[in-house]
Design an enzyme around this catalytic site. Structure first.
Site, short mmCIF file in Angstrom:
data_model
loop_
_atom_site.label_atom_id
_atom_site.label_comp_id
_atom_site.label_asym_id
_atom_site.label_seq_id
_atom_site.Cartn_x
_atom_site.Cartn_y
_atom_site.Cartn_z
N LYS A 1 -45.58 14.12 -14.41
CA LYS A 1 -45.33 13.30 -14.89
C LYS A 1 -45.11 11.16 -14.61
O LYS A 1 -45.35 10.76 -15.49
CB LYS A 1 -44.23 14.02 -15.79
CG LYS A 1 -44.13 14.87 -16.57
CD LYS A 1 -42.76 14.56 -17.86
CE LYS A 1 -42.55 15.86 -17.46
NZ LYS A 1 -40.31 16.11 -18.36
N ASP B 1 -34.31 13.50 -9.00
CA ASP B 1 -33.40 14.34 -10.04
C ASP B 1 -32.17 14.48 -9.77
O ASP B 1 -31.62 15.13 -8.52
CB ASP B 1 -34.05 15.84 -9.57
CG ASP B 1 -33.07 17.12 -10.97
OD1 ASP B 1 -32.51 16.08 -11.26
OD2 ASP B 1 -34.13 18.37 -10.48
N TYR C 1 -21.78 14.00 -25.13
CA TYR C 1 -22.88 12.61 -24.41
C TYR C 1 -21.76 11.76 -24.10
O TYR C 1 -22.07 10.74 -23.74
CB TYR C 1 -23.93 13.39 -25.39
CG TYR C 1 -24.54 11.26 -25.64
CD1 TYR C 1 -25.69 11.24 -23.88
CD2 TYR C 1 -24.90 10.65 -26.39
CE1 TYR C 1 -26.54 9.93 -24.28
CE2 TYR C 1 -25.52 9.02 -26.35
CZ TYR C 1 -26.28 9.31 -24.67
OH TYR C 1 -27.29 8.24 -24.84
N LYS D 1 -20.88 8.64 -21.54
CA LYS D 1 -21.16 7.33 -21.30
C LYS D 1 -19.56 6.86 -21.63
O LYS D 1 -19.47 5.47 -20.33
CB LYS D 1 -21.98 7.54 -22.71
CG LYS D 1 -22.85 7.83 -22.27
CD LYS D 1 -24.33 6.98 -21.11
CE LYS D 1 -25.80 7.04 -21.25
NZ LYS D 1 -26.51 7.35 -20.38
N1 LIG Z 1 -32.15 6.22 -26.94
C1 LIG Z 1 -31.16 5.66 -27.46
O1 LIG Z 1 -31.23 5.60 -28.89
C2 LIG Z 1 -30.54 5.42 -26.61
C3 LIG Z 1 -29.30 4.86 -27.15
C4 LIG Z 1 -28.42 3.92 -25.91
C5 LIG Z 1 -28.72 4.41 -24.73
N2 LIG Z 1 -29.54 5.70 -23.93
C6 LIG Z 1 -30.08 5.82 -22.77
O2 LIG Z 1 -31.42 5.75 -22.38
C7 LIG Z 1 -30.72 6.04 -21.77
C8 LIG Z 1 -32.96 6.74 -21.14
O3 LIG Z 1 -33.08 7.45 -22.37
P1 LIG Z 1 -33.93 7.82 -23.73
O4 LIG Z 1 -33.79 7.46 -24.45
O5 LIG Z 1 -35.72 7.27 -23.49
O6 LIG Z 1 -34.82 9.15 -23.51
P2 LIG Z 1 -35.53 10.21 -22.89
O7 LIG Z 1 -36.86 9.76 -23.60
O8 LIG Z 1 -35.30 11.66 -23.22
O9 LIG Z 1 -35.73 9.37 -21.12
C9 LIG Z 1 -35.28 10.10 -20.65
C10 LIG Z 1 -35.46 9.78 -19.02
O10 LIG Z 1 -34.74 10.47 -17.90
C11 LIG Z 1 -35.49 11.31 -17.48
N3 LIG Z 1 -34.37 12.89 -16.98
C12 LIG Z 1 -33.32 13.61 -17.56
N4 LIG Z 1 -32.58 14.25 -16.51
C13 LIG Z 1 -32.82 12.98 -15.38
C14 LIG Z 1 -32.70 13.90 -14.35
N5 LIG Z 1 -32.45 15.37 -13.51
N6 LIG Z 1 -33.00 13.14 -12.84
C15 LIG Z 1 -33.56 12.15 -13.27
N7 LIG Z 1 -33.63 11.89 -14.36
C16 LIG Z 1 -34.43 12.38 -15.33
C17 LIG Z 1 -36.19 11.69 -18.17
O11 LIG Z 1 -37.24 12.97 -17.45
P3 LIG Z 1 -38.57 13.99 -18.26
O12 LIG Z 1 -38.89 13.73 -19.36
O13 LIG Z 1 -38.41 14.43 -16.50
O14 LIG Z 1 -37.28 14.81 -18.84
C18 LIG Z 1 -36.74 10.71 -18.72
O15 LIG Z 1 -37.23 10.48 -18.00
C19 LIG Z 1 -30.77 7.27 -21.75
O16 LIG Z 1 -29.34 7.23 -20.39
C20 LIG Z 1 -29.49 7.01 -22.84
O17 LIG Z 1 -28.38 7.86 -22.97
C21 LIG Z 1 -30.00 5.71 -25.12
#
Ligand SMILES: NC(=O)c1ccc[n+]([C@@H]2O[C@H](COP(=O)([O-])OP(=O)(O)OC[C@H]3O[C@@H](n4cnc5c(N)ncnc54)[C@H](OP(=O)(O)O)[C@@H]3O)[C@@H](O)[C@H]2O)c1
Ligand SMILES: *[C@@H]1O[C@H](CO)[C@@H](O)[C@H](O)[C@H]1NC(C)=O
Ligand SMILES: *[C@@H]1O[C@H](CO)[C@@H](O)[C@H](O)[C@H]1NC(C)=O
Length: 341
Positions: free
Chosen positions: A69, A94, A207, A211
């Site tokens: 990926k 990971d 969750y 945080k």
């Molecule tokens: N989206 C929102 O509204 C929002 C708001 C506040 C904070 N956040 C934070 O922003 C960050 C990114 O989230 P996102 O919204 O972009 O979500 P996302 O699209 O689900 O991306 C999450 C990323 O983290 C990776 N990941 C998950 N588990 C992992 C592990 N065990 N080891 C290494 N990588 C791992 C995923 O890899 P895979 O693709 O391989 O699963 C993906 O690359 C997170 O920390 C989330 O809590 C998001």
């Protein structure tokens, strides 16, 4: 129990942020800099990496759990930015496998320099599941993230000293920290043990709680590694939120009604991941100010820490939780917290 923000106050805060605060496109140069972005094959991490490449970073390391990926993301980044091939690297990481985290940190030791780290990888789920003998959201969003951060601190320090600059470490938290209930971490006894009990686990709050616990950890680490005031060579550490963004973070199956409601909220309020990615990059910008050290950043500025942090109960819980977290981290990687003393 630390008092969390009331729901109406939280709603007002989020609405104001999502509707009225703009996140400007970063323009500052990252020339010569090496930056790591975790979880950068998709979502906010991928968009942050795209900005970094565009801003001229010498090396952007995509730290991803599935390398195939990561390579697909790298191809897409190269095509969209016209960067040269050597700028983007894909490394396996990971956060739910601590041997992988340690191997990643070992590999970082071989880098010429490390200027910034965006610890973005994280998960959200309603399913109770264990990895590394811990409930998975806590294991990934808190323990894995902090373990990685501490293991990378020496390289960040070395780079800061060598070039007389400030290097930056940002942890991606969430606005949800303001309303975390954190019930399991209350009272006497081990917070980790209580968070590990499947029976009665408040997974709808897990969750948010992860945080808040991450913010506690970041504040403690920042306090224990405060740069000397005015120092030109130091590591700045913060916890930031990108705000609500349209990503694939929420991957569980929802009922039709909940899914519709979620879709509705997202369409009305959420930022694109490109906009959210700007905030991630802003939290590690080369000219980041000292006032961000140990702070919670929202909409590219220092935000209120929230009552779960500022209250007397919150301060006590932060202390108790950090102590337990550090003990846990020492079990996982002996000596890891010694970088803080
Ligand atoms: N989206 C929102 O509204 C929002 C708001 C506040 C904070 N956040 C934070 O922003 C960050 C990114 O989230 P996102 O919204 O972009 O979500 P996302 O699209 O689900 O991306 C999450 C990323 O983290 C990776 N990941 C998950 N588990 C992992 C592990 N065990 N080891 C290494 N990588 C791992 C995923 O890899 P895979 O693709 O391989 O699963 C993906 O690359 C997170 O920390 C989330 O809590 C998001
Ligand atoms: C990048 O490195 C080159 C060569 O060492 C140097 O001339 C230049 O000033 C550096 N640029 C920045 C922005 O640090
Ligand atoms: C939140 O706490 C940090 C660290 O103690 C501090 O630097 C920051 O100014 C606080 N934020 C506010 C808005 O007071």
């Amino acid at each position: 129990m630390p008092p969390s923000m009331s729901f109406p106050a939280f709603l007002a805060l989020v609405l104001c942020s999502q509707l009225f605060r703009s996140i400007p496109t970063p323009t500052i140069s990252f020339a010569n800099q090496t930056v790591i972005v975790t979880g950068s094959n998709t979502g906010l991490g991928l968009e942050a990496a795209r900005h970094l490449v565009r801003l001229g970073a010498a090396k952007v390391i995509l730290a991803v759990r599935t390398v195939s990926k990561g390579y697909a993301a790298a191809e897409e980044l190269l095509a969209s930015t016209k960067a040269t091939k050597d700028v983007i690297e894909v490394w396996q990481l990971d956060l739910s496998d601590y041997a992988s985290v340690k191997a990643f940190a070992k590999r970082v030791e071989g880098l010429q320099r490390l200027d910034a780290v965006i610890q973005n990888a994280g998960i959200m789920t309603l399913q109770f599941k264990k990895v590394e003998a811990m409930e998975s959201i806590i294991a990934v969003n808190v323990v894995g993230a902090v373990l990685l951060g501490l293991l990378l601190l020496p390289k960040l320090r070395e780079t800061a000293e060598r070039f007389g600059t400030r290097t930056r470490l940002s942890f991606v938290g969430s606005d949800m920290q303001y309303v975390a209930q954190c019930r399991e971490a209350q009272g006497e006894g081990s917070a980790f043990e209580k968070l590990n009990e499947e029976k009665g686990a408040a997974m709808d709050d897990r969750y948010a709680t992860s945080k808040l616990l991450l913010l506690y950890a970041v504040r403690s680490i920042a306090l224990l590694s405060s740069p000397q005031s005015g120092s030109k060579s130091s590591v700045l550490i913060n916890c930031m939120t990108p705000g609500l963004c349209k990503s694939s973070l929420f991957r569980d199956d929802l009922s039709f009604i909940l899914r519709t409601l979620q879709g509705f909220m997202m369409t009305l309020l959420a930022r694109s991941t490109e906009v959210g990615g700007r905030a991630l990059v802003d939290a590690v910008r080369p000219d980041l100010g000292e006032e961000t050290h140990g702070a919670f950043l929202m909409d590219c500025r220092v935000a209120d820490n929230g009552t779960s942090v500022d209250s007397v109960e919150g301060k006590k819980l932060q202390e108790r939780f950090t102590k337990e977290l550090f003990e846990r981290l020492e079990e996982i990687s002996p000596g890891v917290t010694s970088v803080l003393h």
